[in-house]
Each structure stands twice: as structure tokens, then as C-alpha cells.
Design a protein around this motif. Sequence first.
Motif, PDB file in Angstrom:
ATOM      1  N   SER A   1      -7.463  -4.909   4.414  1.00  0.00           N
ATOM      2  CA  SER A   1      -8.514  -5.489   5.334  1.00  0.00           C
ATOM      3  C   SER A   1      -9.402  -6.318   4.462  1.00  0.00           C
ATOM      4  N   PHE A   2      -9.843  -5.809   3.302  1.00  0.00           N
ATOM      5  CA  PHE A   2     -10.456  -6.936   2.343  1.00  0.00           C
ATOM      6  C   PHE A   2     -10.354  -8.148   2.357  1.00  0.00           C
ATOM      7  N   LEU A   3      -8.931  -8.423   2.193  1.00  0.00           N
ATOM      8  CA  LEU A   3      -8.303  -9.827   1.906  1.00  0.00           C
ATOM      9  C   LEU A   3      -8.192 -10.410   3.438  1.00  0.00           C
ATOM     10  N   ALA A   4      -7.988  -9.943   4.266  1.00  0.00           N
ATOM     11  CA  ALA A   4      -8.194 -10.293   5.782  1.00  0.00           C
ATOM     12  C   ALA A   4      -9.403 -10.894   5.839  1.00  0.00           C
ATOM     13  N   VAL A   5     -10.663 -10.095   5.687  1.00  0.00           N
ATOM     14  CA  VAL A   5     -12.120 -10.439   5.975  1.00  0.00           C
ATOM     15  C   VAL A   5     -12.247 -11.563   4.994  1.00  0.00           C
ATOM     16  N   LEU A   6     -12.000 -11.336   3.505  1.00  0.00           N
ATOM     17  CA  LEU A   6     -12.159 -12.557   2.629  1.00  0.00           C
ATOM     18  C   LEU A   6     -11.564 -13.878   3.180  1.00  0.00           C
ATOM     19  N   PHE A   7     -10.253 -14.087   3.454  1.00  0.00           N
ATOM     20  CA  PHE A   7      -9.642 -15.142   4.091  1.00  0.00           C
ATOM     21  C   PHE A   7      -9.917 -15.653   5.275  1.00  0.00           C
ATOM     22  N   GLY A   8     -10.264 -14.655   6.336  1.00  0.00           N
ATOM     23  CA  GLY A   8     -10.326 -14.803   7.453  1.00  0.00           C
ATOM     24  C   GLY A   8     -11.825 -15.402   7.879  1.00  0.00           C
ATOM     25  N   GLY A   9     -12.705 -15.143   6.950  1.00  0.00           N
ATOM     26  CA  GLY A   9     -14.132 -15.400   7.012  1.00  0.00           C
ATOM     27  C   GLY A   9     -14.124 -16.823   6.661  1.00  0.00           C
ATOM     28  N   SER A  10     -13.434 -17.016   5.843  1.00  0.00           N
ATOM     29  CA  SER A  10     -13.322 -18.529   4.925  1.00  0.00           C
ATOM     30  C   SER A  10     -12.737 -19.277   6.098  1.00  0.00           C
TER      31      SER A  10
ATOM     32  N   THR B   1       0.966  -1.152   0.070  1.00  0.00           N
ATOM     33  CA  THR B   1      -0.001  -0.010   0.094  1.00  0.00           C
ATOM     34  C   THR B   1       0.890   1.323  -0.034  1.00  0.00           C
ATOM     35  N   ALA B   2       0.128   2.535   0.007  1.00  0.00           N
ATOM     36  CA  ALA B   2       1.084   3.602  -0.057  1.00  0.00           C
ATOM     37  C   ALA B   2       1.915   3.806   1.132  1.00  0.00           C
ATOM     38  N   ASP B   3       1.528   3.125   2.328  1.00  0.00           N
ATOM     39  CA  ASP B   3       2.539   3.237   3.645  1.00  0.00           C
ATOM     40  C   ASP B   3       2.715   2.000   4.346  1.00  0.00           C
ATOM     41  N   ALA B   4       2.860   0.850   3.707  1.00  0.00           N
ATOM     42  CA  ALA B   4       3.107  -0.286   4.391  1.00  0.00           C
ATOM     43  C   ALA B   4       3.315  -1.427   3.451  1.00  0.00           C
ATOM     44  N   ARG B   5       3.954  -2.408   3.986  1.00  0.00           N
ATOM     45  CA  ARG B   5       4.110  -3.669   2.968  1.00  0.00           C
ATOM     46  C   ARG B   5       3.707  -4.920   4.128  1.00  0.00           C
ATOM     47  N   THR B   6       2.905  -5.639   3.449  1.00  0.00           N
ATOM     48  CA  THR B   6       2.268  -6.852   4.347  1.00  0.00           C
ATOM     49  C   THR B   6       2.954  -8.134   3.775  1.00  0.00           C
ATOM     50  N   THR B   7       3.584  -9.014   4.735  1.00  0.00           N
ATOM     51  CA  THR B   7       4.177 -10.121   4.055  1.00  0.00           C
ATOM     52  C   THR B   7       2.970 -11.330   4.124  1.00  0.00           C
ATOM     53  N   PHE B   8       3.257 -12.327   3.290  1.00  0.00           N
ATOM     54  CA  PHE B   8       2.189 -13.419   3.275  1.00  0.00           C
ATOM     55  C   PHE B   8       2.111 -14.144   4.827  1.00  0.00           C
ATOM     56  N   ALA B   9       3.117 -14.276   5.441  1.00  0.00           N
ATOM     57  CA  ALA B   9       2.917 -14.529   6.989  1.00  0.00           C
ATOM     58  C   ALA B   9       2.256 -13.579   7.847  1.00  0.00           C
ATOM     59  N   GLU B  10       2.160 -12.408   7.439  1.00  0.00           N
ATOM     60  CA  GLU B  10       1.231 -11.600   8.391  1.00  0.00           C
ATOM     61  C   GLU B  10      -0.288 -11.464   7.777  1.00  0.00           C
ATOM     62  N   LEU B  11      -0.325 -11.432   6.508  1.00  0.00           N
ATOM     63  CA  LEU B  11      -1.545 -11.572   5.712  1.00  0.00           C
ATOM     64  C   LEU B  11      -2.427 -12.829   6.216  1.00  0.00           C
ATOM     65  N   ASP B  12      -1.631 -13.855   6.351  1.00  0.00           N
ATOM     66  CA  ASP B  12      -2.238 -15.185   6.885  1.00  0.00           C
ATOM     67  C   ASP B  12      -2.634 -15.055   8.606  1.00  0.00           C
ATOM     68  N   ARG B  13      -1.936 -14.465   9.233  1.00  0.00           N
ATOM     69  CA  ARG B  13      -2.120 -13.955  10.752  1.00  0.00           C
ATOM     70  C   ARG B  13      -3.202 -13.188  10.780  1.00  0.00           C
ATOM     71  N   ASP B  14      -3.246 -12.034  10.006  1.00  0.00           N
ATOM     72  CA  ASP B  14      -4.331 -11.183   9.909  1.00  0.00           C
ATOM     73  C   ASP B  14      -5.752 -11.850   9.758  1.00  0.00           C
ATOM     74  N   ALA B  15      -5.707 -12.816   8.860  1.00  0.00           N
ATOM     75  CA  ALA B  15      -6.784 -13.589   8.312  1.00  0.00           C
ATOM     76  C   ALA B  15      -7.274 -14.606   9.555  1.00  0.00           C
ATOM     77  N   SER B  16      -6.509 -15.129  10.320  1.00  0.00           N
ATOM     78  CA  SER B  16      -6.580 -15.926  11.515  1.00  0.00           C
ATOM     79  C   SER B  16      -7.211 -15.155  12.649  1.00  0.00           C
ATOM     80  N   ARG B  17      -6.622 -13.742  12.887  1.00  0.00           N
ATOM     81  CA  ARG B  17      -7.450 -12.745  13.755  1.00  0.00           C
ATOM     82  C   ARG B  17      -8.996 -12.601  13.408  1.00  0.00           C
ATOM     83  N   VAL B  18      -9.147 -12.260  12.171  1.00  0.00           N
ATOM     84  CA  VAL B  18     -10.435 -11.979  11.774  1.00  0.00           C
ATOM     85  C   VAL B  18     -11.438 -13.257  12.059  1.00  0.00           C
ATOM     86  N   ALA B  19     -10.834 -14.422  11.671  1.00  0.00           N
ATOM     87  CA  ALA B  19     -11.629 -15.567  12.164  1.00  0.00           C
ATOM     88  C   ALA B  19     -12.039 -15.763  13.359  1.00  0.00           C
ATOM     89  N   GLN B  20     -10.931 -15.557  14.313  1.00  0.00           N
ATOM     90  CA  GLN B  20     -11.259 -15.505  15.869  1.00  0.00           C
ATOM     91  C   GLN B  20     -12.314 -14.368  16.333  1.00  0.00           C
TER      92      GLN B  20
END
Length: 552
Positions: free
Chosen positions: A96-105, A55-74
Motif C-alpha cells: 500500500s505504501f508503494l501504491a500511494v507513492l506511485f499513485g499520488g505521483s 509479502t507473507a500471504d500474497a504476490r503482486t505483479t508489476f501490472a497489478e502494482l501499476d493498476r493499484d497506483a492508478s486506482r489510488v490516483a483516481q
Amino acid sequence: MTRAAQAAGTWMTPTPAEYRDPHYALHPDGTRVERLEDITRLRAAATPDLPAVITADARTTFAELDRDASRVAQALLRDGVTAGDRVCYIGENASSFLAVLFGGSKMGAIPTALNVRLSVPEMEFILGDSEPSVVVLGLGQERLVEAAAAVPSVKRVVTLSPEEGGRHTAGATVTGWDAWFDGVCDEDPGHRRSPDDTALMFYTSGTTGRPKGIELTGANIGQAIAAMHYLLELDTDCVALAPVPFFHVSGFGLALVSVVNGAALLLLNPSGPADLIRILQEYAVTHAVAVPTVIQFLLGQPEVRTADWSALRYMVYGSSPIPEPVLRDATAVFGCKFLQSYGLTESTGGVTMLSPEDHRPTRETAHRLRSAGRPMANVPVRVVDPVTLEDLPPNERGEVLIGGGHVMRRYWRNPAATSAAITPDGWLRTGDGGSMDVDGYLFLHDRLKDMIVSGGENVFPAEIESILTGHPEVAHAAVIGIPSARWGESPFAVVVRTPGSGLDEDALIAWAREQMAHYKCPVGVAFVDALPLNASGKLLKTRLREAYANPR
């Protein structure tokens, strides 16, 4: 393909030998992509430290994206959300869209993406129809807090607004994004649903009535992104930009295939054509998705012709036909591989493909630039009589039907609409008029309802529009049928001129009569500053018919 199948008008491109499994995209470990919830799990295991999202102000790794998705799931589990519940996301493209997409799943919910351009009443209808348990509002969507909270099924509204704290309204809890995760862990709940279960919902644009929820399964998604997975040459060195919103299946498709292949997904929303040019250059974008109108706008910017496009490898476009002169100009300017894909949300996106090789035609194959390409591997496509549903021979115009594993499961809680759209033997009726040539290239000829019958001749607006936009002073054109006492209907053009143009009606009609059969020529022209578009960016010909049904 047998000659009998070819004569019947049913086409399915043979499976390329180099495809490992042409029915499905594959994860890094070689397993099939058929569950949304597995995508970040397996990619994070393969390349945890590579950038997944920029994004304009951050980089999210695949490990961080997966962790964020798990937090959404919980967080969803804590809120009492259960498998099969809907979780709506309303917002622009964001991590956040991707976190909700993968976390909800990951906990079995059905992510449901809504178009941010809809009006509040339209949003209220879709929220009431989908009955979500949780609604997540992206930045700038605070106007919808009260409407979302008022839906009886909603337990929590989550907003990315940093000012939002915890409060209650209309029976729902309203929480800020960071506060939503208070007290939850980042352990993956480990849910895995059947590939044939509904994994995701989009809503139709509602141009022909109330919006309908489109249920797509994990198997639909795995098969639909397979062709892009193998043909786009995406890898861990690539940067993919999808300015097309994720609530459109084309933007969503590039996002998924990028994550599957370990490419970095650039999530920036350009403010206009000039800003898009800057982003493509500054971030050395290798893969981009754009609708034809965006490509046309880009070509109108002087700086696009002097920019260095050496990093850009692929430009994927679709959603509507692109005029041949624009397409030729674009391939010359950008110099990258172009790929067109035709499909519907109901077909989980693209089902035909005009390949990069097709975009470098010979004199004998130049006509293919007007086509939507050939059916993708293992996707059967037919052209049939819209009344009898019998197959038509090559070059005869009828309705396009799509079969195979790309076809949606059904419309959400709407069996009547599902029965009207899907035949008893599983073919999706697109409502698009088309024809297939002897080589299997699909040519689209408008929505069937847009066809003009003039003096007993079938006239297809897309053909006229393509010719009109070949005029150097025409930026955009839309053609509709208007009543004619003599011919029944006649074509009428609504045109946006290029900046500074003094083109008038008589001059354009005279030019058109030199380019096409006279019965196809517009009998009148109205010049406007812009064509009316709906929230999905689709042309609203109904508005044009209302305005110009009796222009004389």
C-alpha cells in the motif's frame, strides 16, 4: 581529475566507461528515470507478469502494482486532491505504501512519508506543517486517526484496518482501504510533472530542533539511484529485502531501484535478528539493506555462522560508521559483496561508495575499511574549513560538503533553514566532520558538534568507538565529551557489554590505553543495557550528555 582539483580537496569519481548514463538510472525502454510516476508505468509495460512485491500471504505483479497506483490516483482526484497537494503515508513497509507513492505521483500530488516511531505530538506537528489533503494509515496506526482527522487541511483519512468503515470525525472522512476505491476506475490519469518539481517529501529526525520537510525532485531521485542501478547487478531474477523502513531514504532507494530493474521486492518486517536470518534464508534474498547496528546484531546470533548464504549477493549498509572489527567479521561470515554508502536525506541518499573491491583490501589498503568510500560518479564532494568554507588539503579535517544534482530542492516552507544548509553556489553543508585522503576516500569524524577538544587536541568519538568495539566483550559503545578542569573536555564512554560479560571500568580503560593515544582514552566508563536511540534509530548523544555531563 587535475592535480589542482585534488590539492583543493574537491573530489568527483571519474565516470565509469560502462555506464550508459551515469547521471540517471534508466527505464527498461532506455529513457531516464526522472519522474516517480513513470516508474511503474514503464516497468509494467516491460514485465507485467513478474512479481513486483512479495509479502507473507500474497504476490503482486508489476501490472497489478501499476493498476493499484492508478486506482489510488483516481481516488485522490475524486477526493478533490490537486497537483502539488501533499498525501501522507504513515505505516510500515507494505504494498500500500508503494501504491500511494506511485499513485499520488500519477496525479501530481507530493507523497510524504512519516516515521511510524514518532510520538503522537511529533506526528501532529509534521501533519500540521505539511498540510496534507489525505492521510493513509498503515496497519497498526489506528491510534493516529483522530490526530490526522483534526488537521484542517485533511479531507480524508484512509486506514488499512479491515474494521474501519465510512464515518466522519473532526471535519474529515475516515474510510477503510478497500472502501476508498468504491466507484473509482483504474485508468491512469497520465499526469507528468517537470523533473525539477518537488516529487517527494521526507522529514528530518528532529535531533537538532523541529523536524523539517525535505523536498526532493524527480531529477534528484533519478540521479541518486543511478549508481545503485548500475552497480548492484539487480535483474528480474533477484529478490531484494529492505528491512530498513521506506520512510528512510536508504530503504526507499532500494525499493525504487528494485522496481526500476524488475526485481522482486520482499516486504516482510522481521521481528528480530533471528527472524531476519530466517527470512533471508527462506526467500533466498539476493540483495539486502541494513544499518550497521542490525548487521552487528545478526553477528551475535550463533545460527548466522552456520547458515547457507550462497544466495546472498549484496549487503548494502550505511547511515553511520561501522566499526572495523565488525566489518571484517561480517564480510567473512556472509561471503557476499558488501557496499557502503554515505549520504543524507538532503542529498537524496548515498553520495559516496565503499565498493565490494574495497571490502577485500590488501595490507596497504586495509585502512580504507574505516572510510565511507569515494564519491559516486559525477557527485562532487568537498572538505572545507567550516568557518571560511575554503577547501582543505588531503587528510585535513573539516566539514563535508556535497554538490551536484543529488542536493535537495529546499526545506519545505523554511527559507532560513534552506539558506543555512545550502550555500549560494549550491553546496549542501552536511554538518559532518570528515577528511579526504590523497586517493579520494572520505573518512568521517563525527558530527562537528560532537567533536571533543581535550587539552587543545581534537578528539573524534567515532575513532574511539571503533576501537572500543574491538574489545571482545563490548557490543556497542558511544563516546561523549565531559567537562574537565585540567583539559577542558575529556572523553567518556557509555558501553553495552556482550551477554555474560563481567568487564569493568578499570579493565576497559586499561585495555584502551594500550590501543590508542592516552589523550583519546576514556577517563570513565558507564555500562548500560542499551544506548538511547531516536525514532529513526540514530544514537541520541544529547541524552548521554544530559545523563553523564558530571559523572564523578
